[in-house]
Design a protein around this motif. Structure first.
Motif, PDB file in Angstrom:
ATOM      1  N   TRP B  86       0.842  -1.199   0.000  1.00  0.00           N
ATOM      2  CA  TRP B  86       0.000   0.000   0.000  1.00  0.00           C
ATOM      3  C   TRP B  86       0.878   1.251   0.000  1.00  0.00           C
ATOM      4  O   TRP B  86       0.603   2.220  -0.709  1.00  0.00           O
ATOM      5  CB  TRP B  86      -0.964  -0.024   1.192  1.00  0.00           C
ATOM      6  CG  TRP B  86      -2.076   0.955   1.019  1.00  0.00           C
ATOM      7  CD1 TRP B  86      -2.328   1.713  -0.100  1.00  0.00           C
ATOM      8  CD2 TRP B  86      -3.082   1.301   1.957  1.00  0.00           C
ATOM      9  NE1 TRP B  86      -3.433   2.496   0.100  1.00  0.00           N
ATOM     10  CE2 TRP B  86      -3.921   2.270   1.349  1.00  0.00           C
ATOM     11  CE3 TRP B  86      -3.381   0.885   3.263  1.00  0.00           C
ATOM     12  CZ2 TRP B  86      -5.019   2.821   2.005  1.00  0.00           C
ATOM     13  CZ3 TRP B  86      -4.479   1.442   3.900  1.00  0.00           C
ATOM     14  CH2 TRP B  86      -5.289   2.396   3.292  1.00  0.00           C
ATOM     15  N   GLY B  89       1.886   1.727  -3.379  1.00  0.00           N
ATOM     16  CA  GLY B  89       0.775   2.222  -4.187  1.00  0.00           C
ATOM     17  C   GLY B  89       0.576   3.714  -3.975  1.00  0.00           C
ATOM     18  O   GLY B  89       0.356   4.466  -4.927  1.00  0.00           O
ATOM     19  N   ILE B  90       0.677   4.147  -2.718  1.00  0.00           N
ATOM     20  CA  ILE B  90       0.471   5.568  -2.426  1.00  0.00           C
ATOM     21  C   ILE B  90       1.550   6.404  -3.098  1.00  0.00           C
ATOM     22  O   ILE B  90       1.267   7.402  -3.753  1.00  0.00           O
ATOM     23  CB  ILE B  90       0.480   5.813  -0.901  1.00  0.00           C
ATOM     24  CG1 ILE B  90      -0.744   5.175  -0.261  1.00  0.00           C
ATOM     25  CG2 ILE B  90       0.499   7.299  -0.600  1.00  0.00           C
ATOM     26  CD1 ILE B  90      -0.747   5.242   1.240  1.00  0.00           C
ATOM     27  N   LYS B  93       1.177   6.076  -7.171  1.00  0.00           N
ATOM     28  CA  LYS B  93      -0.027   6.519  -7.867  1.00  0.00           C
ATOM     29  C   LYS B  93      -0.488   7.915  -7.467  1.00  0.00           C
ATOM     30  O   LYS B  93      -1.299   8.515  -8.154  1.00  0.00           O
ATOM     31  CB  LYS B  93      -1.173   5.520  -7.623  1.00  0.00           C
ATOM     32  CG  LYS B  93      -0.999   4.196  -8.329  1.00  0.00           C
ATOM     33  CD  LYS B  93      -1.116   4.318  -9.833  1.00  0.00           C
ATOM     34  CE  LYS B  93      -0.869   2.972 -10.495  1.00  0.00           C
ATOM     35  NZ  LYS B  93      -0.397   3.084 -11.862  1.00  0.00           N
ATOM     36  N   THR B  94      -0.055   8.413  -6.330  1.00  0.00           N
ATOM     37  CA  THR B  94      -0.485   9.762  -5.964  1.00  0.00           C
ATOM     38  C   THR B  94       0.745  10.641  -5.778  1.00  0.00           C
ATOM     39  O   THR B  94       1.872  10.174  -5.881  1.00  0.00           O
ATOM     40  CB  THR B  94      -1.279   9.778  -4.644  1.00  0.00           C
ATOM     41  OG1 THR B  94      -0.362   9.539  -3.575  1.00  0.00           O
ATOM     42  CG2 THR B  94      -2.359   8.730  -4.632  1.00  0.00           C
ATOM     43  N   HIS B  95       0.506  11.917  -5.508  1.00  0.00           N
ATOM     44  CA  HIS B  95       1.644  12.818  -5.350  1.00  0.00           C
ATOM     45  C   HIS B  95       2.112  12.886  -3.893  1.00  0.00           C
ATOM     46  O   HIS B  95       2.956  13.694  -3.559  1.00  0.00           O
ATOM     47  CB  HIS B  95       1.304  14.210  -5.862  1.00  0.00           C
ATOM     48  CG  HIS B  95       0.192  14.864  -5.084  1.00  0.00           C
ATOM     49  ND1 HIS B  95      -1.071  14.325  -5.054  1.00  0.00           N
ATOM     50  CD2 HIS B  95       0.150  15.953  -4.318  1.00  0.00           C
ATOM     51  CE1 HIS B  95      -1.840  15.083  -4.305  1.00  0.00           C
ATOM     52  NE2 HIS B  95      -1.125  16.076  -3.840  1.00  0.00           N
ATOM     53  N   LEU B  96       1.545  12.034  -3.038  1.00  0.00           N
ATOM     54  CA  LEU B  96       2.019  12.010  -1.656  1.00  0.00           C
ATOM     55  C   LEU B  96       3.427  11.417  -1.628  1.00  0.00           C
ATOM     56  O   LEU B  96       3.723  10.469  -2.351  1.00  0.00           O
ATOM     57  CB  LEU B  96       1.084  11.169  -0.789  1.00  0.00           C
ATOM     58  CG  LEU B  96      -0.324  11.726  -0.627  1.00  0.00           C
ATOM     59  CD1 LEU B  96      -1.180  10.770   0.184  1.00  0.00           C
ATOM     60  CD2 LEU B  96      -0.298  13.092   0.030  1.00  0.00           C
ATOM     61  N   LYS B  97       4.273  11.969  -0.776  1.00  0.00           N
ATOM     62  CA  LYS B  97       5.661  11.513  -0.740  1.00  0.00           C
ATOM     63  C   LYS B  97       5.809  10.315   0.195  1.00  0.00           C
ATOM     64  O   LYS B  97       4.908  10.005   0.972  1.00  0.00           O
ATOM     65  CB  LYS B  97       6.563  12.655  -0.271  1.00  0.00           C
ATOM     66  CG  LYS B  97       6.578  13.831  -1.229  1.00  0.00           C
ATOM     67  CD  LYS B  97       7.301  13.461  -2.517  1.00  0.00           C
ATOM     68  CE  LYS B  97       7.239  14.569  -3.549  1.00  0.00           C
ATOM     69  NZ  LYS B  97       5.895  14.854  -4.036  1.00  0.00           N
ATOM     70  N   ASP B  99       7.518   9.765   2.870  1.00  0.00           N
ATOM     71  CA  ASP B  99       7.459   9.959   4.321  1.00  0.00           C
ATOM     72  C   ASP B  99       6.012   9.977   4.800  1.00  0.00           C
ATOM     73  O   ASP B  99       5.668   9.377   5.817  1.00  0.00           O
ATOM     74  CB  ASP B  99       8.167  11.257   4.726  1.00  0.00           C
ATOM     75  CG  ASP B  99       7.495  12.465   4.134  1.00  0.00           C
ATOM     76  OD1 ASP B  99       7.240  12.450   2.926  1.00  0.00           O
ATOM     77  OD2 ASP B  99       7.202  13.412   4.870  1.00  0.00           O
ATOM     78  N   THR B 100       5.134  10.643   4.018  1.00  0.00           N
ATOM     79  CA  THR B 100       3.724  10.685   4.385  1.00  0.00           C
ATOM     80  C   THR B 100       3.131   9.281   4.332  1.00  0.00           C
ATOM     81  O   THR B 100       2.429   8.856   5.258  1.00  0.00           O
ATOM     82  CB  THR B 100       2.958  11.600   3.421  1.00  0.00           C
ATOM     83  OG1 THR B 100       3.632  12.843   3.344  1.00  0.00           O
ATOM     84  CG2 THR B 100       1.553  11.816   3.883  1.00  0.00           C
ATOM     85  N   LEU B 102       4.629   6.406   4.612  1.00  0.00           N
ATOM     86  CA  LEU B 102       5.159   5.579   5.694  1.00  0.00           C
ATOM     87  C   LEU B 102       4.465   5.896   7.012  1.00  0.00           C
ATOM     88  O   LEU B 102       3.974   5.010   7.712  1.00  0.00           O
ATOM     89  CB  LEU B 102       6.659   5.817   5.853  1.00  0.00           C
ATOM     90  CG  LEU B 102       7.571   5.229   4.790  1.00  0.00           C
ATOM     91  CD1 LEU B 102       8.969   5.787   4.933  1.00  0.00           C
ATOM     92  CD2 LEU B 102       7.595   3.732   4.912  1.00  0.00           C
ATOM     93  N   GLY B 103       4.414   7.186   7.351  1.00  0.00           N
ATOM     94  CA  GLY B 103       3.830   7.593   8.624  1.00  0.00           C
ATOM     95  C   GLY B 103       2.371   7.217   8.702  1.00  0.00           C
ATOM     96  O   GLY B 103       1.866   6.786   9.747  1.00  0.00           O
ATOM     97  N   LEU B 104       1.693   7.370   7.575  1.00  0.00           N
ATOM     98  CA  LEU B 104       0.270   7.074   7.518  1.00  0.00           C
ATOM     99  C   LEU B 104       0.013   5.587   7.758  1.00  0.00           C
ATOM    100  O   LEU B 104      -0.759   5.205   8.639  1.00  0.00           O
ATOM    101  CB  LEU B 104      -0.236   7.464   6.134  1.00  0.00           C
ATOM    102  CG  LEU B 104      -1.726   7.404   5.931  1.00  0.00           C
ATOM    103  CD1 LEU B 104      -2.309   8.727   6.344  1.00  0.00           C
ATOM    104  CD2 LEU B 104      -2.049   7.126   4.499  1.00  0.00           C
TER     105      LEU B 104
END
Lengths: 386, 374
Positions: B86, B89-90, B93-97, B99-100, B102-104
């Protein structure tokens, strides 16, 4: 609904907002993992603070823990500056070491004190209404409410006072420096706020939920908007929503409030991740697929433009020469026909006038990459929407 | 208890021997695979995976009702893998980096796991006690079969590493090149990530969810300081990891009230600190020493050049000059002058110095190398 329930939800919501604000900036600054590091490494700060004050309720404890949090950030940066390891490794080295020290200190010297590691990780939101503040005989409400309320107030004041500075230094540190703000001060200011918020919040909701409350709402909001103010507002909304929904879920399941709030945050993110209009998984996959078809279309049109011989224009030829699968060539042909770019006569493909015009425009757009050339096609084609 | 006594005890005492062996094997395998995580800039992945494994443990228990380590670890493995993919995938497929992402995943999975654990605790007739050992780990609960499992996994890891050594190495340092050579980078990538997940899951029982990431990172980060060769680094990391396990177990076994996990992590951290400071090539200490040496050398050369400029104006190069006039020069120090005398570049008589022919030659060449005069 009894007042204790109301108070828990109020505390949870305030915590969510207090975390979402610094969290948004952490996510935007690509420092989300710092919140994880801070939340773990405040443990030794709490323990040392407790040794000095001998009082678990002392406000100094929060100060000590917050200082440890900032110290973690400094330590990570110092290690990173030696260039011996990468930044993420530095984070990963610092906080387990500090956390271990905290665990060992508790086990060695504070075993008889109510400073439970489980409570540190999870918090005890359910008990917060029992720890109340009294002024004389007047009940002023739960202590956590006051703590997190004042932290939120300070955070909000800082946010409104330094919004411009925060915004500029987040998106363009170089510009911020040239305009005369010190990105360093803003950086450490943000780190201090994050640290204090973590400490203040984790008493109520625990270390892990603090991380979730900081990152998850901001990440969800980031998928929905690229406007900073909207992102902040959305992040706060998601946080509060998950806090309240999580509370009722925990109520129904008779399980940890912190755990179910985090689960709600995760569910909210999952929904946004899948269904966000422009940046969600489905939208991205659909767009990528469309773009692939459209690239094929342009290749196909260019091919038609370049070849006048009938054998190169035969429908069957698509599969052989350009090496597309049957399904794909069908999609491409349909798309081209729908847009009136080709006509098919006796299995021979011809460019229409519109098709020729479009092909010429597309080539020019690809070569010069100038907006405006393709403006009128943008509504129909994902490819040119950016 | 003396060290020799302790070593005897390790060999004679069944529990202690099992735990020591277990932590040593665990340290070796995590160090080995951690090297790849560190070099691939996935250091924090370990942290995320170990947290993400928690709901798997709880769900495995909920579905099977069994507390068998292997079943729980399979659950952990599955949810760890889901978390890992996941995250991927994040970020893809998205513009989230990253670190975000992982933390999420870390916090959300962990929170969900805690929800399940508290839910299990409230269930009647469930013998749920002991599940929370996965939070902080309890090396004391290791039994011989656990150690065997670890050893087997380590063996498989080793075989796979040796078989795909070339592929791993190429992927690590030049992914595009690996792709152009025709290697299926995706499969190699998945393979190595899966092994990292496996190693983390194995360690959960011993050091726990929270501290597992340090087991992965610390030996590798320490080993990195001593060598620039991947092979050496992997071997060193494995050795350091094993020693962290053995020493950590030793310390916690001989003291009261010290849980093994945190002590192992601290021992590994000490290794890292030691390597940061004392490694000959990259270490901070030697770097500082080299810096000071270079500065001294430079000042010596500057002083010599300054003297050369004075001497140059005279026909006789050994014409004496007052030491006094050197005082105005910034690079000059008494120590420097003594060094120049030792090297036989200048001679000093009383308050006067003069340059030797050797010193003059050196200074002249120095001057030419500097290329200031042409």
């Amino acid at each position: 609904m009894i007042s204790a329930q109301l108070e828990i939800q109020l505390i949870a919501s305030l915590t969510a907002v207090a975390c979402a604000i610094p969290g948004t900036f952490l996510v935007l600054r690509k420092m989300a993992m710092i919140s994880d590091a801070i939340s773990h490494s405040i443990l030794p700060g709490l323990v040392v603070g407790f040794f000095i004050t001998q009082d678990l309720n002392s406000p100094w404890l929060i100060l000590f823990a917050a200082i440890t949090g900032v110290l973690t950030v400094v330590l990570v940066e110092k290690i990173q500056q030696t260039k011996l390891v990468k930044e993420d490794t530095a984070i990963g080295l610092v906080f387990p070491a500090l956390f271990s020290i905290g665990v060992i200190l508790i086990a060695q010297y504070a075993n008889d004190v109510h400073l439970d590691i489980d409570a540190v990780l999870l918090g005890e939101l359910a008990f917060t209404p029992f720890d109340r503040v009294f002024y004389g005989d007047v009940d002023l409400g739960p202590k956590s409410l006051w703590v997190i309320g004042s932290i939120l107030l300070v955070t909000l004041i800082m946010l409104f006072a330094f919004f411009k500075e925060l915004k500029i230094s987040t998106f363009d540190a170089g510009l911020a420096t040239s305009l005369g703000f010190s990105p360093l001060i803003i950086h450490y200011g943000l780190m201090s706020v994050a640290s204090v918020t973590t400490v203040g919040a984790f008493d109520a909701v625990g270390a892990i939920l603090v991380v979730a409350l900081m990152i998850a709402p901001a990440a969800s909001a980031y998928l929905l908007t690229t406007n900073l103010k909207k992102m902040l507002a959305l992040a706060c909304f998601f946080g509060v929503f998950s806090a309240i929904a999580g509370y009722w879920m925990a109520h129904a399941l008779d399980a940890s409030i912190a755990g179910s709030m985090t689960t709600m945050l995760g569910l909210v993110f999952l929904l946004v991740y899948l269904f966000a209009p422009a940046k969600g998984l489905f939208a991205v996959v659909y767009r990528e697929k469309q773009q692939r078809t459209e690239v094929s279309l342009i290749t196909f049109l260019l091919h038609l433009q370049n070849h006048s011989e009938p054998e190169e224009r035969h429908v069957k030829h698509l599969n052989e020469h350009i090496n597309w699968e049957k399904v794909r060539s069908k999609t491409v042909l349909n798309l081209a026909q729908k847009n009136n770019m080709i006509t098919i006569e006796n299995d021979l493909v011809f460019l229409t006038e519109k098709g020729e015009e479009f092909t010429a425009k597309a080539i020019e757009y690809i070569l010069t990459n100038e907006e405006g050339l393709i403006e009128d096609m943008k509504d129909d084609f994902f490819l040119f929407r950016g | 208890m003396g060290i020799t006594e302790y070593i005897q005890l390790v060999f004679s005492d069944y529990t202690l021997r099992t735990i020591t062996l277990g932590t040593a094997v665990l340290g070796a395998v995590t160090g080995m695979l951690g090297s790849f995580a560190v070099l691939r800039k996935q250091s924090l992945l370990g942290d995320a995976i170990s947290h993400a494994a928690l709901p798997g443990i709880a769900l495995a228990f909920l579905f099977t009702g069994s507390k068998d380590t292997n079943i729980l670890l399979i659950g952990a493995l599955i949810s760890g893998l889901i978390g890992t993919f996941w995250i991927r995938g994040i970020t893809s497929k998205t513009h989230l980096k990253s670190d975000t992402a992982l933390g999420l995943i870390l916090s959300v999975f962990f929170g969900f796991g805690m929800l399940l654990l508290t839910f299990i605790q409230k269930q009647p007739n469930a013998n749920q006690a002991g599940l929370d050992k996965y939070l902080f780990g309890q090396a004391a609960t290791l039994v011989e079969s656990d150690v065997w499992l670890m050893t087997i996994v380590t063996g498989i890891c080793l075989i796979v590493l040796l078989l795909f050594w070339k592929e791993f190495k190429i992927l690590l340092f030049d992914k595009d090149y690996a792709q152009t050579l025709g290697f299926n980078t995706k499969i190699i990538d998945v393979l190595i990530t899966s092994f990292i997940v496996l190693a983390i899951v194995l360690g959960l029982q011993t050091v726990g969810v929270v501290l597992m990431s340090a087991m992965l990172l610390a030996p590798a980060a320490a080993a990195r300081q001593w060598t620039n060769s991947l092979g050496m680094m992997v071997v060193l990391a494995a050795i350091l990891g094993a020693f962290a396990g053995i020493i950590g177990t030793g310390i916690s076994a001989t003291q009261n009230n010290l849980s093994t996990g945190p002590v192992i992590v601290l021992v590994a951290s000490v290794f890292v600190l030691f390597s940061f400071i004392f490694s000959p090539k990259r270490g901070l200490l030697f770097k500082q020493i080299r810096l000071i040496q270079n500065r001294n050398d430079l000042e010596l050369q500057k002083t010599l050049t300054f003297m050369y400029h004075i001497v140059e104006d005279h026909d006789d190069i050994s014409h004496p000059h007052a030491i006094r006039i050197l005082n105005n020069f910034r690079g000059y120090s008494k120590k420097g002058l003594r060094k120049l005398i030792d090297k036989n570049y200048v001679v000093v008589k009383g308050e006067m110095w003069s340059m030797t022919p050797k010193g003059f030659e050196v200074a002249k060449n120095l001057y030419n190398q500097n290329g200031k005069d042409d």
